[in-house]
Design a protein around this motif. Structure first.
Motif, PDB file in Angstrom:
ATOM      1  N   ASN A 262      71.339 -38.969  -2.146  1.00 49.76           N
ATOM      2  CA  ASN A 262      71.125 -39.952  -3.200  1.00 49.76           C
ATOM      3  C   ASN A 262      70.090 -39.393  -4.182  1.00 49.76           C
ATOM      4  OD1 ASN A 262      70.611 -42.130  -4.841  1.00 49.76           O
ATOM      5  ND2 ASN A 262      70.182 -43.577  -3.179  1.00 49.76           N
ATOM      6  N   ALA A 263      70.483 -39.188  -5.430  1.00 47.99           N
ATOM      7  CA  ALA A 263      69.582 -38.578  -6.409  1.00 47.99           C
ATOM      8  C   ALA A 263      68.343 -39.435  -6.661  1.00 47.99           C
ATOM      9  CB  ALA A 263      70.329 -38.348  -7.724  1.00 47.99           C
ATOM     10  N   LYS A 264      68.448 -40.754  -6.486  1.00 50.91           N
ATOM     11  CA  LYS A 264      67.290 -41.614  -6.704  1.00 50.91           C
ATOM     12  C   LYS A 264      66.168 -41.321  -5.716  1.00 50.91           C
ATOM     13  CE  LYS A 264      69.236 -45.730  -6.989  1.00 50.91           C
ATOM     14  NZ  LYS A 264      69.387 -47.211  -7.129  1.00 50.91           N
ATOM     15  N   ASP A 265      66.530 -40.789  -4.558  1.00 50.35           N
ATOM     16  CA  ASP A 265      65.519 -40.493  -3.544  1.00 50.35           C
ATOM     17  C   ASP A 265      64.616 -39.324  -3.948  1.00 50.35           C
ATOM     18  OD1 ASP A 265      66.326 -42.552  -1.974  1.00 50.35           O
ATOM     19  OD2 ASP A 265      67.623 -41.342  -0.679  1.00 50.35           O
ATOM     20  N   PHE A 266      65.002 -38.612  -5.000  1.00 56.81           N
ATOM     21  CA  PHE A 266      64.116 -37.578  -5.535  1.00 56.81           C
ATOM     22  C   PHE A 266      62.788 -38.194  -5.962  1.00 56.81           C
ATOM     23  CE2 PHE A 266      62.480 -35.470  -9.371  1.00 56.81           C
ATOM     24  CZ  PHE A 266      62.254 -34.189  -8.882  1.00 56.81           C
ATOM     25  N   TYR A 267      62.815 -39.436  -6.419  1.00 57.37           N
ATOM     26  CA  TYR A 267      61.613 -40.097  -6.923  1.00 57.37           C
ATOM     27  C   TYR A 267      60.862 -40.880  -5.850  1.00 57.37           C
ATOM     28  CZ  TYR A 267      64.098 -39.184 -11.274  1.00 57.37           C
ATOM     29  OH  TYR A 267      64.777 -38.584 -12.305  1.00 57.37           O
ATOM     30  N   LEU A 268      61.480 -41.065  -4.676  1.00 59.12           N
ATOM     31  CA  LEU A 268      60.899 -41.944  -3.664  1.00 59.12           C
ATOM     32  C   LEU A 268      59.539 -41.473  -3.150  1.00 59.12           C
ATOM     33  CD1 LEU A 268      61.257 -44.520  -2.100  1.00 59.12           C
ATOM     34  CD2 LEU A 268      62.545 -43.237  -0.364  1.00 59.12           C
ATOM     35  N   PRO A 269      59.337 -40.183  -2.817  1.00 54.78           N
ATOM     36  CA  PRO A 269      58.006 -39.769  -2.347  1.00 54.78           C
ATOM     37  C   PRO A 269      56.907 -40.055  -3.360  1.00 54.78           C
ATOM     38  CG  PRO A 269      59.622 -38.077  -1.858  1.00 54.78           C
ATOM     39  CD  PRO A 269      60.298 -39.065  -2.749  1.00 54.78           C
ATOM     40  N   GLY A 270      57.184 -39.799  -4.641  1.00 59.34           N
ATOM     41  CA  GLY A 270      56.189 -40.074  -5.669  1.00 59.34           C
ATOM     42  C   GLY A 270      55.866 -41.561  -5.767  1.00 59.34           C
ATOM     43  N   MET A 271      56.890 -42.400  -5.598  1.00 59.45           N
ATOM     44  CA  MET A 271      56.671 -43.839  -5.649  1.00 59.45           C
ATOM     45  C   MET A 271      55.828 -44.311  -4.470  1.00 59.45           C
ATOM     46  SD  MET A 271      60.533 -44.928  -6.726  1.00 59.45           S
ATOM     47  CE  MET A 271      60.281 -46.627  -6.246  1.00 59.45           C
ATOM     48  N   LEU A 272      56.115 -43.786  -3.294  1.00 60.40           N
ATOM     49  CA  LEU A 272      55.332 -44.142  -2.112  1.00 60.40           C
ATOM     50  C   LEU A 272      53.892 -43.658  -2.242  1.00 60.40           C
ATOM     51  CD1 LEU A 272      57.959 -43.358   0.675  1.00 60.40           C
ATOM     52  CD2 LEU A 272      57.236 -45.616  -0.157  1.00 60.40           C
ATOM     53  N   TYR A 273      53.726 -42.478  -2.829  1.00 58.81           N
ATOM     54  CA  TYR A 273      52.379 -41.955  -3.062  1.00 58.81           C
ATOM     55  C   TYR A 273      51.620 -42.863  -4.032  1.00 58.81           C
ATOM     56  CZ  TYR A 273      48.672 -38.991  -4.923  1.00 58.81           C
ATOM     57  OH  TYR A 273      47.458 -38.501  -5.340  1.00 58.81           O
ATOM     58  N   THR A 274      52.280 -43.296  -5.094  1.00 60.76           N
ATOM     59  CA  THR A 274      51.645 -44.184  -6.066  1.00 60.76           C
ATOM     60  C   THR A 274      51.232 -45.499  -5.420  1.00 60.76           C
ATOM     61  OG1 THR A 274      52.920 -43.228  -7.885  1.00 60.76           O
ATOM     62  CG2 THR A 274      51.956 -45.394  -8.252  1.00 60.76           C
ATOM     63  N   LEU A 275      52.107 -46.043  -4.574  1.00 63.53           N
ATOM     64  CA  LEU A 275      51.784 -47.291  -3.879  1.00 63.53           C
ATOM     65  C   LEU A 275      50.582 -47.091  -2.955  1.00 63.53           C
ATOM     66  CD1 LEU A 275      52.395 -50.209  -3.137  1.00 63.53           C
ATOM     67  CD2 LEU A 275      54.051 -49.354  -1.439  1.00 63.53           C
ATOM     68  N   GLY A 276      50.597 -45.999  -2.193  1.00 64.59           N
ATOM     69  CA  GLY A 276      49.474 -45.721  -1.295  1.00 64.59           C
ATOM     70  C   GLY A 276      48.173 -45.518  -2.053  1.00 64.59           C
ATOM     71  N   LEU A 277      48.260 -44.831  -3.199  1.00 65.43           N
ATOM     72  CA  LEU A 277      47.068 -44.580  -3.994  1.00 65.43           C
ATOM     73  C   LEU A 277      46.509 -45.872  -4.573  1.00 65.43           C
ATOM     74  CD1 LEU A 277      45.215 -42.342  -5.068  1.00 65.43           C
ATOM     75  CD2 LEU A 277      46.732 -42.140  -7.045  1.00 65.43           C
ATOM     76  N   SER A 278      47.396 -46.744  -5.023  1.00 64.33           N
ATOM     77  CA  SER A 278      46.929 -48.024  -5.569  1.00 64.33           C
ATOM     78  C   SER A 278      46.195 -48.832  -4.503  1.00 64.33           C
ATOM     79  CB  SER A 278      48.107 -48.825  -6.126  1.00 64.33           C
ATOM     80  OG  SER A 278      48.976 -49.250  -5.087  1.00 64.33           O
ATOM     81  N   LEU A 279      46.740 -48.853  -3.292  1.00 67.84           N
ATOM     82  CA  LEU A 279      46.084 -49.580  -2.205  1.00 67.84           C
ATOM     83  C   LEU A 279      44.762 -48.916  -1.821  1.00 67.84           C
ATOM     84  CD1 LEU A 279      49.182 -50.383   0.049  1.00 67.84           C
ATOM     85  CD2 LEU A 279      47.987 -51.907  -1.533  1.00 67.84           C
ATOM     86  N   ALA A 280      44.721 -47.587  -1.878  1.00 72.42           N
ATOM     87  CA  ALA A 280      43.481 -46.879  -1.562  1.00 72.42           C
ATOM     88  C   ALA A 280      42.376 -47.227  -2.551  1.00 72.42           C
ATOM     89  CB  ALA A 280      43.734 -45.368  -1.555  1.00 72.42           C
ATOM     90  N   TYR A 281      42.721 -47.293  -3.844  1.00 75.02           N
ATOM     91  CA  TYR A 281      41.733 -47.688  -4.853  1.00 75.02           C
ATOM     92  C   TYR A 281      41.192 -49.084  -4.562  1.00 75.02           C
ATOM     93  CZ  TYR A 281      42.349 -43.821  -8.160  1.00 75.02           C
ATOM     94  OH  TYR A 281      42.334 -42.587  -8.774  1.00 75.02           O
ATOM     95  N   LEU A 282      42.079 -50.014  -4.250  1.00 73.10           N
ATOM     96  CA  LEU A 282      41.659 -51.395  -4.050  1.00 73.10           C
ATOM     97  C   LEU A 282      40.882 -51.569  -2.750  1.00 73.10           C
ATOM     98  CD1 LEU A 282      44.943 -53.183  -5.211  1.00 73.10           C
ATOM     99  CD2 LEU A 282      42.824 -52.901  -6.503  1.00 73.10           C
ATOM    100  N   VAL A 283      41.374 -50.990  -1.667  1.00 74.12           N
ATOM    101  CA  VAL A 283      40.735 -51.176  -0.361  1.00 74.12           C
ATOM    102  C   VAL A 283      39.359 -50.509  -0.309  1.00 74.12           C
ATOM    103  CG1 VAL A 283      40.900 -50.631   2.101  1.00 74.12           C
ATOM    104  CG2 VAL A 283      42.911 -51.470   0.871  1.00 74.12           C
ATOM    105  N   THR A 284      39.257 -49.286  -0.816  1.00 72.80           N
ATOM    106  CA  THR A 284      37.957 -48.603  -0.785  1.00 72.80           C
ATOM    107  C   THR A 284      36.930 -49.332  -1.641  1.00 72.80           C
ATOM    108  OG1 THR A 284      38.671 -47.134  -2.598  1.00 72.80           O
ATOM    109  CG2 THR A 284      38.927 -46.321  -0.343  1.00 72.80           C
ATOM    110  N   THR A 285      37.369 -49.921  -2.728  1.00 68.71           N
ATOM    111  CA  THR A 285      36.437 -50.674  -3.571  1.00 68.71           C
ATOM    112  C   THR A 285      35.978 -51.942  -2.864  1.00 68.71           C
ATOM    113  OG1 THR A 285      37.590 -49.839  -5.529  1.00 68.71           O
ATOM    114  CG2 THR A 285      36.089 -51.690  -5.851  1.00 68.71           C
ATOM    115  N   LEU A 286      36.899 -52.625  -2.206  1.00 67.55           N
ATOM    116  CA  LEU A 286      36.535 -53.812  -1.437  1.00 67.55           C
ATOM    117  C   LEU A 286      35.568 -53.471  -0.309  1.00 67.55           C
ATOM    118  CD1 LEU A 286      40.007 -55.603  -1.206  1.00 67.55           C
ATOM    119  CD2 LEU A 286      37.997 -56.379  -2.492  1.00 67.55           C
ATOM    120  N   CYS A 287      35.668 -52.253   0.207  1.00 70.27           N
ATOM    121  CA  CYS A 287      34.779 -51.804   1.292  1.00 70.27           C
ATOM    122  C   CYS A 287      33.443 -51.270   0.775  1.00 70.27           C
ATOM    123  CB  CYS A 287      35.474 -50.724   2.125  1.00 70.27           C
ATOM    124  SG  CYS A 287      36.889 -51.329   3.073  1.00 70.27           S
TER     125      CYS A 287
END
Length: 252
Positions: A101-126
């Motif tokens: 599936n060609a769309k899966d080419f973008y999936l790792p980057g999307m998961l990385y972006t989601l993880g990074l967004s949560l990392a920004y928020l969680v580390t700030t809350l901590c």
């Protein structure tokens, strides 16, 4: 405030803004870093739009990522942004090839972006905003902002929240499209969302940090402490030498 004080304060603010701009440019790669981030995905979606050939699109994206690294190496420039692009593209190629599936080419980057967004928020809350951990070494302040510079800690917290929320908003757009849109539509939307959210986050970071207190240069402090210690030892050695010389004279 006298008429002589204001130009000095304005100059200091201008210097702080200049230092902040230079640090952000270094940390996030500037224009060249953005090009290296966008180009592989742009090439992938362009080729796939034309001929719907997953293998050709993936190979072209990976090849251009490797070329960007080689160019960096040839110019003896920092390669962290180009290398991160290669790894991202490589993971995308593997995902897409495994699923077909060609769309899966973008999936790792999307998961990385989601993880990074949560990392920004969680580390700030901590209480340890991620952006401070990233930019602290760039500003030569390391972690001094945590306990010695509350104004900068507050600015890092605001900027980290901004990054987290902007990236989370980007994910809120992309993940539904991943399921609903076809590959070419999804690819072009993703390319369109590469730069604007990034520029907004960098601009907000600049705004927050430019108004914050100046960073504490811990490297300069360590150098000053080492120099003071050397001078103290030299003074102590000289005093011992004078004392021993006096004893010899009295003994004679």
């Amino acid at each position: 405030m006298t008429s002589l004080d204001k130009p000095t304060e304005d100059t200091q603010q201008d210097d702080a803004r200049t230092v902040t701009e230079a640090a952000l440019f270094e940390a996030f790669g500037g224009v060249r870093g953005m090009v290296e981030t966008v180009l592989p995905g742009l090439l992938f979606v362009t080729i796939y739009t034309v001929n719907k050939d997953l293998h050709m699109s993936a190979i072209a994206a990976l090849a251009v990522s490797l070329v960007l690294v080689v160019v960096r190496l040839a110019m003896k420039d920092t390669v962290k942004h180009a290398f991160s692009g290669v790894f991202g593209v490589a993971f995308g190629v593997v995902f897409a090839m495994m699923t077909g599936n060609a769309k899966d080419f973008y999936l790792p980057g999307m998961l990385y972006t989601l993880g990074l967004s949560l990392a920004y928020l969680v580390t700030t809350l901590c209480g340890v905003p991620l952006l401070g951990l990233i930019l602290g070494p760039v500003f030569k302040e390391n972690l001094s902002w945590r306990t010695r510079n509350p104004g900068r800690k507050k600015a890092y917290a605001k900027a980290s929240y901004a990054w987290g929320l902007i990236l989370l908003g980007k994910c809120a757009i992309l993940f539904p499209l991943y399921w609903w849109a076809d590959t070419t539509q999804f690819g072009w939307v993703l390319i369109a969302l590469k730069i604007p959210p990034f520029l907004l986050a960098v601009w907000l970071t600049w705004v927050f940090l430019a108004k914050a207190p100046a960073p504490i240069d811990v490297f300069a402090e360590m150098e000053a402490a080492e120099k003071a210690e050397e001078e103290r030892k030299a003074t102590a050695a000289a005093e011992r030498g004078e004392t021993e010389s006096g004893r010899h004279r009295r003994g004679a």
